[in-house]
Design a protein around this motif. Sequence first.
Motif, PDB file in Angstrom:
ATOM      1  N   LEU A   1       0.849  -1.193   0.000  1.00 17.71           N
ATOM      2  CA  LEU A   1       0.000   0.000   0.000  1.00 17.71           C
ATOM      3  C   LEU A   1       0.886   1.244   0.000  1.00 17.71           C
ATOM      4  N   SER A   2       1.891   1.217  -0.861  1.00 20.94           N
ATOM      5  CA  SER A   2       2.875   2.289  -0.912  1.00 20.94           C
ATOM      6  C   SER A   2       2.928   2.909  -2.302  1.00 20.94           C
TER       7      SER A   2
ATOM      8  N   TYR B   1      -8.973  -2.354   8.026  1.00 24.75           N
ATOM      9  CA  TYR B   1      -7.905  -2.324   7.026  1.00 24.75           C
ATOM     10  C   TYR B   1      -7.793  -0.949   6.384  1.00 24.75           C
ATOM     11  N   LEU B   2      -6.637  -0.694   5.790  1.00 22.73           N
ATOM     12  CA  LEU B   2      -6.374   0.538   5.052  1.00 22.73           C
ATOM     13  C   LEU B   2      -6.886   0.341   3.629  1.00 22.73           C
TER      14      LEU B   2
ATOM     15  N   PRO C   1      -1.409  -5.885   3.582  1.00 16.78           N
ATOM     16  CA  PRO C   1      -2.293  -7.051   3.516  1.00 16.78           C
ATOM     17  C   PRO C   1      -1.698  -8.279   4.212  1.00 16.78           C
ATOM     18  N   MET C   2      -0.367  -8.426   4.140  1.00 15.49           N
ATOM     19  CA  MET C   2       0.282  -9.552   4.807  1.00 15.49           C
ATOM     20  C   MET C   2       0.062  -9.498   6.308  1.00 15.49           C
ATOM     21  N   GLN C   3       0.152  -8.291   6.881  1.00 12.39           N
ATOM     22  CA  GLN C   3      -0.051  -8.149   8.323  1.00 12.39           C
ATOM     23  C   GLN C   3      -1.501  -8.437   8.708  1.00 12.39           C
ATOM     24  N   ILE C   4      -2.441  -7.983   7.867  1.00 10.31           N
ATOM     25  CA  ILE C   4      -3.864  -8.222   8.131  1.00 10.31           C
ATOM     26  C   ILE C   4      -4.134  -9.726   8.229  1.00 10.31           C
TER      27      ILE C   4
END
Length: 578
Positions: free
Chosen positions: A255-256, A492-493, A275-278
């Motif tokens: 998301l960068s 989530y972002l 997304p990996m952290q989510i």
Amino acid sequence: MTQFLKKSYFVLSSIYIALIAFLCVIFSFIKYYYYEIYKSKIDIFIFSAKDDNIQALFKIILNDYPIFTILILALFCALICIYINIKILKLKFKKYRLKPLMLIFSNLLLILIYVLALRGPFKHVAINVQNYSFSQFEVLNDIMLNPLMAFAWAHKQFKEENKFSFIDTNKAKILEEELFPLFKTSAKNEIAKNAKASIYINLMESFGLNLLEFSDKKHNFLGALDKHFKEDFVFTRFLSSANGTINSFAHLFFLSPFGNISTSSFQKQHLDFTPMQIYKKAGYKVIFIYAGNGSWQNIKNYLNILGIDEIIDENDLIKEYPKAAQTENGYGVADEFMYRKIYEILEKNPTNTLIISLSISNHPPYKIPTNELPILNDIPKALLDKLPYKKDKQENIIKAYIYANNEFGKFLSKVKQSSFKDSIIIAATGDHRVRDLSIDYNTQKALAFGVPFYLYIPKKLQNNIYYDKDRIGSHKDIFPTLYDLSLSEVKYLSLGGRNLLAKINDERLEFGFNEVVWIDKYGIYPKGSNKGYFYENNESLKDNNKDFKLDTYHKNFYENYKNLNYYQLAKRLKLTNE
């Protein structure tokens, strides 16, 4: 005059050789001590010294390192090189008189040999910042690298990073009210709670709509994937977030909007809300599989920082499947070996696993395995006209595109016949357009930057599905769609993303965004243009080159979205004053 030139060459060549020798020795020691401290090649962190106390730093160097010994050794090597240079220049050789053509040929041959010696074989990719890893042992990759080259890469990255800028918090709050809130919560999903389905998302090299538009009953450019495009969910009014692989990868998985984050000074900093952290917080094991080299854009190291559980690259694939080495094209191995590994992982991990992959076969130089491909007896002339190359190259470009799609299609067919077919959700999209195809800006202001978005969702995992194949979207919508399908009530972002398989509940989110163009249901808006353009029809991304005036919202949207996007990244990197 001749004597003057001769003496000048003696002096200038000696100075040049001495300088290069001096720098090589100095940088060799820098590389050694840098690795001792940071356990990596020379990277952008070397420029962090500019923010330190220079006087104190100089004292540390004098006290802790044999700086004078190093300087003496460097000067000694420089003098040795001067001595050798003068000795060579004073050698007497027998004179030969060559004919002009022979003289020209000899010089051209010498230049070619010199270039080959510097670069290496042309069929392989020269060592570069994206592809310097040759061993599974990171220490070997780092210490074997030329320190001057590593420093040059770091300096280039340092200059690019200085362009990073962001708005203040007050401006961001205003933009959130005008555009959309940055954070969302996924829908409540009892099916997902119980199923804990595995997720596989495939970012496919150059999987662009600009070539796919020529695929029809007569010309199948999808190969085995065509069957699945007809069976499952596909969106083709869809944009990639960027027009380069690392940029799209960074947008989608980090998301960068800053594509070089994995090689920047932030490369060792953990980044929240990826997304990996989510998925990790939801109890998922996260695996990244790349048919290319793990050193590409420092991706292997950066994903480790982000907490990825397992990373597999071409070195691992070659070790496990020795035949893969025969398909190596300088950027990676054939996609079929990547899919083979993914299938094996899913067999062992049918639930609670997130797999992210990046394919490589559709990347030049094309080295297509001899697998059976759909026969193309009659390639459309309109397609060939867009490929301004010789026939052989035209065919290689098309075959590579078909091969990549065909292998993914074969993988899907195998999955749908497997024991885990009902516990896996598969998503796929392209990283960017097919670059080899020319662009007709009269009709392809958006289509040229379009990629498909494919989704396989087993019946038992489908929950309140609303499917409109002509719905507008882009990469920002992929993970919000997957969150609603596989998780329940997670924050989530979103960056303006929404579930493409849910009914519309916020018209502001019905848009697609690429770094050079954005779209909504009303039209196409190229970056920097004060006009919008009408679609050819409501089922395509093609336009008819007929323009219309923009209201204030549409006129400012591109810059506002970009500013809000950079702000959220700065906030996650803790660069804001909050």
